[in-house]
Design a protein around this motif. Sequence first.
Motif, PDB file in Angstrom:
ATOM      1  N   VAL A  21      16.173   9.227 -10.071  1.00 32.36           N
ATOM      2  CA  VAL A  21      14.920   8.447 -10.718  1.00 32.36           C
ATOM      3  C   VAL A  21      13.295   8.687 -11.528  1.00 32.36           C
ATOM      4  CG1 VAL A  21      13.126   7.253  -8.899  1.00 32.36           C
ATOM      5  CG2 VAL A  21      14.787   8.042  -8.430  1.00 32.36           C
ATOM      6  N   PRO A  22      13.189   7.571 -12.756  1.00 30.72           N
ATOM      7  CA  PRO A  22      12.123   7.754 -12.874  1.00 30.72           C
ATOM      8  C   PRO A  22      11.353   8.759 -12.657  1.00 30.72           C
ATOM      9  CG  PRO A  22      12.483   5.252 -13.004  1.00 30.72           C
ATOM     10  CD  PRO A  22      13.393   5.801 -12.583  1.00 30.72           C
ATOM     11  N   GLU A  23      10.665   8.690 -13.420  1.00 26.90           N
ATOM     12  CA  GLU A  23       8.786   9.810 -12.916  1.00 26.90           C
ATOM     13  C   GLU A  23       8.325   8.959 -12.365  1.00 26.90           C
ATOM     14  OE1 GLU A  23       4.731  12.763 -14.159  1.00 26.90           O
ATOM     15  OE2 GLU A  23       6.701  12.105 -15.431  1.00 26.90           O
ATOM     16  N   ALA A  24       7.684   7.479 -12.456  1.00 23.87           N
ATOM     17  CA  ALA A  24       7.183   6.337 -12.355  1.00 23.87           C
ATOM     18  C   ALA A  24       7.742   5.974 -10.318  1.00 23.87           C
ATOM     19  CB  ALA A  24       6.756   5.521 -12.041  1.00 23.87           C
ATOM     20  N   GLY A  25       8.766   7.060 -10.116  1.00 26.99           N
ATOM     21  CA  GLY A  25       9.501   6.905  -9.008  1.00 26.99           C
ATOM     22  C   GLY A  25       9.253   8.006  -8.103  1.00 26.99           C
ATOM     23  N   TRP A  26       8.959   8.281  -8.721  1.00 32.44           N
ATOM     24  CA  TRP A  26       8.782   9.987  -7.989  1.00 32.44           C
ATOM     25  C   TRP A  26       7.819   9.700  -6.446  1.00 32.44           C
ATOM     26  CZ3 TRP A  26       8.875  14.060 -11.766  1.00 32.44           C
ATOM     27  CH2 TRP A  26       9.745  14.040 -12.483  1.00 32.44           C
ATOM     28  N   PRO A  27       7.630  10.226  -5.409  1.00 32.28           N
ATOM     29  CA  PRO A  27       6.964  10.325  -4.160  1.00 32.28           C
ATOM     30  C   PRO A  27       5.358  10.823  -4.794  1.00 32.28           C
ATOM     31  CG  PRO A  27       9.052  11.047  -3.688  1.00 32.28           C
ATOM     32  CD  PRO A  27       8.869  10.994  -5.168  1.00 32.28           C
ATOM     33  N   ASP A  28       4.157  10.627  -4.973  1.00 29.58           N
ATOM     34  CA  ASP A  28       3.163  11.418  -5.428  1.00 29.58           C
ATOM     35  C   ASP A  28       2.294  12.467  -3.834  1.00 29.58           C
ATOM     36  OD1 ASP A  28       2.157   8.928  -3.891  1.00 29.58           O
ATOM     37  OD2 ASP A  28       1.924   7.856  -5.543  1.00 29.58           O
ATOM     38  N   ASN A  29       2.997  11.384  -2.350  1.00 27.98           N
ATOM     39  CA  ASN A  29       2.502  12.296  -1.516  1.00 27.98           C
ATOM     40  C   ASN A  29       3.202  13.104  -0.661  1.00 27.98           C
ATOM     41  OD1 ASN A  29       0.802  12.461   1.108  1.00 27.98           O
ATOM     42  ND2 ASN A  29      -0.442  10.287   1.304  1.00 27.98           N
ATOM     43  N   THR A  30       3.666  13.677  -0.158  1.00 32.96           N
ATOM     44  CA  THR A  30       4.956  14.808   0.866  1.00 32.96           C
ATOM     45  C   THR A  30       3.926  15.457   1.548  1.00 32.96           C
ATOM     46  OG1 THR A  30       4.809  16.720  -1.033  1.00 32.96           O
ATOM     47  CG2 THR A  30       5.835  14.789  -1.910  1.00 32.96           C
ATOM     48  N   TYR A  31       5.014  15.590   2.235  1.00 32.82           N
ATOM     49  CA  TYR A  31       4.424  15.784   3.243  1.00 32.82           C
ATOM     50  C   TYR A  31       5.440  17.604   3.815  1.00 32.82           C
ATOM     51  CZ  TYR A  31       7.256  14.638   6.638  1.00 32.82           C
ATOM     52  OH  TYR A  31       9.009  13.832   6.950  1.00 32.82           O
ATOM     53  N   SER A  32       5.045  19.207   4.658  1.00 29.22           N
ATOM     54  CA  SER A  32       5.802  19.595   4.607  1.00 29.22           C
ATOM     55  C   SER A  32       5.358  20.727   6.213  1.00 29.22           C
ATOM     56  CB  SER A  32       5.495  20.653   3.695  1.00 29.22           C
ATOM     57  OG  SER A  32       4.209  21.307   3.811  1.00 29.22           O
ATOM     58  N   ILE A  35       3.222   6.492  -2.722  1.00 28.57           N
ATOM     59  CA  ILE A  35       5.357   6.591  -2.253  1.00 28.57           C
ATOM     60  C   ILE A  35       5.136   8.288  -1.616  1.00 28.57           C
ATOM     61  CG2 ILE A  35       7.676   6.774  -2.518  1.00 28.57           C
ATOM     62  CD1 ILE A  35       6.905   5.785  -4.949  1.00 28.57           C
ATOM     63  N   ILE A  36       4.911   8.025  -0.256  1.00 29.71           N
ATOM     64  CA  ILE A  36       5.544   9.338  -0.039  1.00 29.71           C
ATOM     65  C   ILE A  36       7.110   9.588   0.987  1.00 29.71           C
ATOM     66  CG2 ILE A  36       4.434  10.222   2.934  1.00 29.71           C
ATOM     67  CD1 ILE A  36       2.468   7.727   3.065  1.00 29.71           C
ATOM     68  N   ARG A  71       0.951  -1.271  -0.015  1.00 25.42           N
ATOM     69  CA  ARG A  71       0.187  -0.276  -0.213  1.00 25.42           C
ATOM     70  C   ARG A  71       0.638   1.189  -0.180  1.00 25.42           C
ATOM     71  NH1 ARG A  71      -5.347  -1.567  -1.201  1.00 25.42           N
ATOM     72  NH2 ARG A  71      -5.610  -3.273   0.273  1.00 25.42           N
ATOM     73  N   TYR A  72       1.809   1.290   0.505  1.00 23.05           N
ATOM     74  CA  TYR A  72       2.566   2.631   0.786  1.00 23.05           C
ATOM     75  C   TYR A  72       4.258   2.322   1.098  1.00 23.05           C
ATOM     76  CZ  TYR A  72      -1.614   4.519   2.876  1.00 23.05           C
ATOM     77  OH  TYR A  72      -2.705   5.295   2.797  1.00 23.05           O
ATOM     78  N   ILE A  73       5.000   3.281   0.185  1.00 24.47           N
ATOM     79  CA  ILE A  73       6.322   3.205   0.210  1.00 24.47           C
ATOM     80  C   ILE A  73       6.696   4.790   1.185  1.00 24.47           C
ATOM     81  CG2 ILE A  73       8.737   3.298  -0.981  1.00 24.47           C
ATOM     82  CD1 ILE A  73       7.321   1.768  -3.033  1.00 24.47           C
ATOM     83  N   ILE A  74       7.627   4.548   2.078  1.00 25.10           N
ATOM     84  CA  ILE A  74       7.930   6.274   2.749  1.00 25.10           C
ATOM     85  C   ILE A  74       9.005   5.994   2.019  1.00 25.10           C
ATOM     86  CG2 ILE A  74       8.302   7.063   4.269  1.00 25.10           C
ATOM     87  CD1 ILE A  74       6.043   5.862   6.129  1.00 25.10           C
ATOM     88  N   ASN A  75      10.306   7.015   1.637  1.00 23.48           N
ATOM     89  CA  ASN A  75      11.466   7.495   1.882  1.00 23.48           C
ATOM     90  C   ASN A  75      11.902   8.407   2.318  1.00 23.48           C
ATOM     91  OD1 ASN A  75      11.285   8.077  -2.818  1.00 23.48           O
ATOM     92  ND2 ASN A  75      11.547   5.638  -0.845  1.00 23.48           N
ATOM     93  N   THR A  76      12.829   8.233   3.503  1.00 21.72           N
ATOM     94  CA  THR A  76      13.847   8.524   4.557  1.00 21.72           C
ATOM     95  C   THR A  76      14.745   9.957   3.587  1.00 21.72           C
ATOM     96  OG1 THR A  76      15.192   7.252   4.512  1.00 21.72           O
ATOM     97  CG2 THR A  76      13.078   6.646   5.703  1.00 21.72           C
ATOM     98  N   THR A  77      14.954   9.904   2.567  1.00 24.62           N
ATOM     99  CA  THR A  77      16.154  10.456   1.976  1.00 24.62           C
ATOM    100  C   THR A  77      15.616  10.378   0.537  1.00 24.62           C
ATOM    101  OG1 THR A  77      17.989  10.752   1.408  1.00 24.62           O
ATOM    102  CG2 THR A  77      17.857   8.805   1.946  1.00 24.62           C
TER     103      THR A  77
END
Length: 351
Positions: free
Chosen positions: A181-192, A161-162, A114-120
């Motif tokens: 990273v290819p666009e398919a691997g970019w985060p689609d769910n960001t936070y600020s 991807i968060i 369901r989710y991938i979270i990228n730490t960096t």
Amino acid sequence: MSHLQRTSSAAPRLTLVWISAIVCLGFSGFAEQVSTQATQNRTSRIWAPKLTGPAPGEIQILPVQGNVHVLIGAGANITVQAGDDGVLLVDTGLAAMSAKVIAAMRTISTRPLRYIINTTERLDHTGGNAAIADIGETIPFREPNYTAGPQGALDVGRASIISYYTVFHRMGAPTGKTAPVPEAGWPDNTYSIPQKRLYFNDEPVVIMHQPANTDGNSMVLFRKSDVVSVGDMLDLTGYPVIDLEAGGSMPLMVEAMNRLIDVVVPEANAAGGTKVVPGYGRIADHAEVVYYRDMLTIIRDRIQDLIKKGMTLEQVKAARPTRDWDARYGKETGAWTTSMFVEAAYRSLAK
């Protein structure tokens, strides 16, 4: 001379003999203790045993605690939280290892990713985003039989991807530059904001922004399992990679360790309690985080003191401010050496 007199005169000599024996035994014990301590001191220079991981190209699967496992060997460590709601990953490793990561994940759970979270944004953490997200399925905003409008903005046919928003900016690359990273691997769910929260697999998942190696690091707390996944801010195999261009610094690394210590709760006598999944290396606990924080703090203070004395970068390197930990964390070759770490620390402290 009477028997009593002979006994009385012999008593002092007997006492002296006993005292001499005790003193000799004491010196013998002291000498043994000194020898043992010297041996321990020599051993402490390489404090921890050599880490043995999986063979190159293979992935090791380890349970952490609660709903959480870790995959080791696909680049940076990958945290897996699994339950009835599906699977959540923290980081995805190198692109070349994606197929093996998916296979390893499936041995933990066959529920949808369901989710991938990228730490960096580093490729050893995000390289597998595109291929691994593609086999997932985002939880839809509405029921499948909803016909009055679209399901929602997200593509439900892949995992979401968060990341912190600056990670997205660097993965997408500025105009005119090639994205790493290819666009398919970019985060689609960001936070600020300081933190983003989910409730997944019957536990709160708290994603906390904490600048350290860059301005966009995240650490992920699985509150019920009592596990925190921290990415590059904790590397038990070497000195941390500090990316000055991405907003990282030595002071931020120390602040991040202090924040992590606030999150990690030790059990009795500091053994057990909250488990920490580092970017590289074995599963850690409170004591190991404190050791790493103290190491960074002392190196920071040493470099600051040398800067105040007017020393140049080369003079600081020659002074070896990391000497007490080089046997454990130092590297003379590779993508990130001790010299590069000292230079990054020096430049961030000399500003």
